[in-house]
Design a protein around this motif. Structure first.
Motif, PDB file in Angstrom:
ATOM      1  N   ARG A   1       0.838  -1.211   0.000  1.00  0.00           N
ATOM      2  CA  ARG A   1       0.000   0.000   0.000  1.00  0.00           C
ATOM      3  C   ARG A   1       0.867   1.252   0.000  1.00  0.00           C
ATOM      4  O   ARG A   1       0.582   2.220  -0.721  1.00  0.00           O
ATOM      5  N   LEU A   2       1.915   1.236   0.824  1.00  0.00           N
ATOM      6  CA  LEU A   2       2.838   2.369   0.851  1.00  0.00           C
ATOM      7  C   LEU A   2       3.497   2.552  -0.513  1.00  0.00           C
ATOM      8  O   LEU A   2       3.619   3.685  -1.005  1.00  0.00           O
ATOM      9  N   ALA A   3       3.895   1.449  -1.125  1.00  0.00           N
ATOM     10  CA  ALA A   3       4.533   1.512  -2.441  1.00  0.00           C
ATOM     11  C   ALA A   3       3.595   2.117  -3.481  1.00  0.00           C
ATOM     12  O   ALA A   3       4.047   2.789  -4.414  1.00  0.00           O
ATOM     13  N   ALA A   4       2.302   1.920  -3.334  1.00  0.00           N
ATOM     14  CA  ALA A   4       1.336   2.518  -4.255  1.00  0.00           C
ATOM     15  C   ALA A   4       1.054   3.976  -3.899  1.00  0.00           C
ATOM     16  O   ALA A   4       0.828   4.806  -4.787  1.00  0.00           O
ATOM     17  N   THR A   5       1.077   4.293  -2.618  1.00  0.00           N
ATOM     18  CA  THR A   5       0.759   5.653  -2.166  1.00  0.00           C
ATOM     19  C   THR A   5       1.844   6.653  -2.536  1.00  0.00           C
ATOM     20  O   THR A   5       1.539   7.802  -2.893  1.00  0.00           O
TER      21      THR A   5
ATOM     22  N   LYS B   1      13.685   2.385  -1.819  1.00  0.00           N
ATOM     23  CA  LYS B   1      13.840   1.671  -0.541  1.00  0.00           C
ATOM     24  C   LYS B   1      12.584   0.876  -0.197  1.00  0.00           C
ATOM     25  O   LYS B   1      12.667  -0.260   0.281  1.00  0.00           O
ATOM     26  N   VAL B   2      11.415   1.452  -0.427  1.00  0.00           N
ATOM     27  CA  VAL B   2      10.161   0.751  -0.148  1.00  0.00           C
ATOM     28  C   VAL B   2      10.021  -0.462  -1.073  1.00  0.00           C
ATOM     29  O   VAL B   2       9.630  -1.547  -0.631  1.00  0.00           O
ATOM     30  N   ALA B   3      10.365  -0.294  -2.331  1.00  0.00           N
ATOM     31  CA  ALA B   3      10.314  -1.426  -3.267  1.00  0.00           C
ATOM     32  C   ALA B   3      11.270  -2.535  -2.820  1.00  0.00           C
ATOM     33  O   ALA B   3      10.930  -3.727  -2.879  1.00  0.00           O
ATOM     34  N   HIS B   4      12.431  -2.145  -2.350  1.00  0.00           N
ATOM     35  CA  HIS B   4      13.412  -3.114  -1.855  1.00  0.00           C
ATOM     36  C   HIS B   4      12.878  -3.814  -0.599  1.00  0.00           C
ATOM     37  O   HIS B   4      13.064  -5.028  -0.427  1.00  0.00           O
ATOM     38  N   ALA B   5      12.205  -3.069   0.273  1.00  0.00           N
ATOM     39  CA  ALA B   5      11.625  -3.656   1.490  1.00  0.00           C
ATOM     40  C   ALA B   5      10.568  -4.700   1.133  1.00  0.00           C
ATOM     41  O   ALA B   5      10.497  -5.760   1.762  1.00  0.00           O
ATOM     42  N   LEU B   6       9.749  -4.413   0.128  1.00  0.00           N
ATOM     43  CA  LEU B   6       8.730  -5.378  -0.284  1.00  0.00           C
ATOM     44  C   LEU B   6       9.384  -6.646  -0.845  1.00  0.00           C
ATOM     45  O   LEU B   6       8.963  -7.762  -0.520  1.00  0.00           O
TER      46      LEU B   6
END
Length: 126
Positions: A32-36, A57-62
């Motif tokens: 959701r964060l990656a989309a927001t 970084k968020v994409a890497h976390a996912l």
């Protein structure tokens, strides 16, 4: 002795399912964060450069969460082997959806030694 093993197996199954559920929830939140992030950038008419490091970084976390999820499913399969080794045979500690035959061994498991184990018997209770 059998009752103690069954009790331990039920506790392990419960803890495993809690961990799997928590990880799934974390992945949902990260997705959701990656989309927001890009939506907010676009909605505020910011340059594509704005927030790019954070988005990466968020994409890497996912992706990392996906790797952790694979390790948990590998542990799940390993526990089916352990279950048989300790003399519990095939027992269901709940009703879960079993993967199609052969799916887990073909889906990039980190533990190919367990490729012949495709039916987790510590299935989730309903």
């Amino acid at each position: 002795m059998l009752n103690e093993r069954v009790s331990a197996a039920k506790k392990i199954a419960s803890e495993l399912h809690q961990a799997e559920d928590a990880l799934d929830e974390a992945m949902i939140c990260i997705a959701r964060l990656a989309a927001t992030l890009p939506t907010a950038r676009r909605d505020t008419n910011m340059s594509a450069i704005v927030g790019q490091t954070a988005m990466g970084k968020v994409a890497h976390a996912l992706a990392a969460a996906g790797e952790v999820r694979q390790l948990l499913t590998d542990a799940h399969l390993a526990l089916t082997v352990t279950q048989k080794e300790v003399g519990l045979g095939t027992r269901m500690f709940g009703a879960g959806v079993k993967p199609p035959s052969g799916m887990l061994s073909d889906e990039g498991s980190n533990d190919q030694a367990l490729a012949d184990v495709v039916t987790p018997s510590f299935a989730k209770a309903s």
